[in-house]
Design a protein around this motif. Structure first.
Motif, short mmCIF file in Angstrom:
data_model
loop_
_atom_site.label_atom_id
_atom_site.label_comp_id
_atom_site.label_asym_id
_atom_site.label_seq_id
_atom_site.Cartn_x
_atom_site.Cartn_y
_atom_site.Cartn_z
N UNK A 86 0.83 -1.22 0.00
CA UNK A 86 0.00 0.00 0.00
C UNK A 86 0.86 1.26 0.00
N UNK A 87 2.01 1.18 0.69
CA UNK A 87 2.96 2.30 0.65
C UNK A 87 3.44 2.56 -0.77
N UNK A 88 3.83 1.46 -1.44
CA UNK A 88 4.32 1.60 -2.82
C UNK A 88 3.20 2.11 -3.73
N UNK A 89 1.99 1.60 -3.51
CA UNK A 89 0.87 2.04 -4.34
C UNK A 89 0.66 3.55 -4.19
N UNK A 90 0.77 4.03 -2.95
CA UNK A 90 0.62 5.46 -2.71
C UNK A 90 1.67 6.27 -3.44
N UNK A 91 2.89 5.75 -3.50
CA UNK A 91 3.95 6.47 -4.21
C UNK A 91 3.71 6.44 -5.72
N UNK A 92 3.17 5.32 -6.21
CA UNK A 92 2.82 5.29 -7.64
C UNK A 92 1.70 6.29 -7.95
N UNK A 142 8.45 -3.36 -11.03
CA UNK A 142 9.30 -2.26 -10.54
C UNK A 142 10.64 -2.22 -11.28
N UNK A 143 11.21 -3.40 -11.55
CA UNK A 143 12.47 -3.46 -12.29
C UNK A 143 12.27 -2.89 -13.69
N UNK A 144 11.21 -3.35 -14.34
CA UNK A 144 10.94 -2.86 -15.69
C UNK A 144 10.67 -1.37 -15.71
N UNK A 145 9.97 -0.90 -14.69
CA UNK A 145 9.65 0.53 -14.65
C UNK A 145 10.91 1.37 -14.43
N UNK A 146 11.77 0.93 -13.51
CA UNK A 146 13.02 1.68 -13.28
C UNK A 146 13.82 1.75 -14.57
N UNK A 147 13.93 0.62 -15.26
CA UNK A 147 14.69 0.60 -16.51
C UNK A 147 14.01 1.43 -17.59
N UNK A 148 12.69 1.40 -17.59
CA UNK A 148 11.96 2.18 -18.60
C UNK A 148 12.22 3.67 -18.42
N UNK A 167 14.02 10.90 -10.75
CA UNK A 167 13.47 10.81 -9.39
C UNK A 167 12.49 9.64 -9.29
N UNK A 168 11.65 9.49 -10.31
CA UNK A 168 10.70 8.38 -10.28
C UNK A 168 11.44 7.05 -10.39
N UNK A 169 12.45 6.99 -11.27
CA UNK A 169 13.23 5.76 -11.42
C UNK A 169 13.87 5.35 -10.09
N UNK A 170 14.32 6.35 -9.32
CA UNK A 170 14.92 6.04 -8.02
C UNK A 170 13.89 5.42 -7.08
N UNK A 171 12.66 5.93 -7.12
CA UNK A 171 11.58 5.34 -6.31
C UNK A 171 11.35 3.89 -6.72
N UNK A 172 11.28 3.65 -8.04
CA UNK A 172 11.02 2.29 -8.53
C UNK A 172 12.16 1.34 -8.11
N UNK A 173 13.38 1.87 -8.19
CA UNK A 173 14.54 1.05 -7.80
C UNK A 173 14.48 0.69 -6.32
N UNK A 174 14.05 1.65 -5.51
CA UNK A 174 13.91 1.37 -4.07
C UNK A 174 12.83 0.31 -3.85
#
Lengths: 195, 124
Positions: A86-92, A142-148, A167-174
């Motif tokens: 839910x935390x990750x969903x909120x960040x998305x 998340x891996x695909x999104x960071x790379x995208x 900045x968004x890629x860093x969130x996805x990587x985390x």
């Protein structure tokens, strides 16, 4: 960084500032089309392709938000994994709002999410039976999104927009790192884990 | 005149053959992992997602995956996807097809070759 962006408003403020610098010419001229034309000056402002790229990114965020929602409603996730999801969903959702706002400022029309049924099919949700299945789906996303996000940066017309994507890629990587840890998997040994 | 044309054609073929021989040969097994990590957020083999489904993409005319809403630019592109066209597209999609929605660049030639080998394998 995560703490810095723990509030959606904070993320919006940060990304909004970067995006505004990218579209300032268009906004100040009261002609959104200028934001597109401004891309002729590399590294300063947005170009026409930026809207399309940001809309693709927005599509990714819509998909991630729905995937986490499906996971949360599945009764397969146990605390504290549910809280993490839910935390990750909120960040998305924060990414979604920032991207949609930027697309609007650039004079574009933000794409809308697909239906739940579409996501159920395209993400092959029927194959998910366990908490680990959900974690692996999220981990892959998340891996695909960071790379995208990393992969589209050279195509963007403005450095400010590229910074937003970074900045968004860093969130996805985390997210990917924490999901990998939750699955009990080791991190890759080589450098450059993303991109 | 004919001799000149034949000579030019022969030179062109020799250059093309050399270029193909020098191009990195892809490994579909490596390509599968790279595809999942780099393409998998937008694409699947069998489902249209943010991007179109990819099974059968090798040898297919651009913009023709069933049920996917392509950009006008991609619909109008006169491209058949093969090693050369995929390599060029993945290197810089918007340079090859101005107006395509895809902005993701796979800049490493060896990685592109691996992904293309995987897409070719999955299209048989």
């Amino acid at each position: 960084m995560i703490e810095h962006y723990s509030s959606r408003r904070g993320l919006l403020r940060a990304t909004g500032t970067a995006a505004l610098s990218a579209v300032a010419i268009g906004i100040l001229g009261d002609a959104p089309a200028l934001a597109r034309a401004a891309g002729k000056e590399p590294g300063v402002a947005a170009n026409a392709g930026d809207i399309d790229i940001l809309n693709v990114a927005l599509g990714l965020e819509h998909e991630a938000i729905e995937a986490y929602q499906i996971g949360a409603e599945s009764d397969l996730l146990q605390k504290p994994v549910l809280d993490l999801a839910l935390l990750f969903q909120g960040q998305h959702k924060g990414h979604r709002d920032a991207l949609a706002g930027t697309i609007g400022q650039l004079g574009g029309k933000a794409v809308q999410p697909k239906s739940r049924a579409d996501y159920m099919t395209s993400l092959n949700i029927a194959a998910i039976k366990t908490q680990a299945d959900i974690l692996r789906l999220a981990q892959a996303h998340e891996l695909g999104a960071a790379n995208a996000y990393i992969g589209v940066m050279p195509s963007l017309g403005g450095k400010a927009l590229a910074q937003v994507c970074a900045k968004i890629a860093a969130d996805e990587a985390a997210h990917w790192s924490l999901l990998t840890s939750a699955l009990g998997e080791a991190l890759p040994k080589p450098a450059f884990m993303f991109g | 005149m004919r001799w000149a044309l034949e000579t030019a054609a022969a030179v062109w073929l020799a250059v093309a053959a050399t270029a193909m021989a020098m191009a990195p040969s892809g490994d579909p097994a490596r390509g599968a992992k790279l595809y999942a990590a780099n393409c998998g957020s937008c694409h699947s083999l069998d489902a249209n997602r943010v991007g179109p489904a990819h099974r059968g993409v090798y040898g297919r005319k651009a913009g023709t995956a069933r049920g996917y809403a392509y950009s006008p630019a991609m619909r109008g592109a006169r491209i058949v996807w093969n090693e050369a066209t995929l390599d060029r597209f993945l290197q810089n999609p918007q340079a090859m097809v101005p107006g395509t929605r895809m902005g993701f660049r796979l800049t490493d030639p060896a990685r592109r070759a691996d992904v293309i080998a995987y897409l070719r394998q999955q299209s048989r």
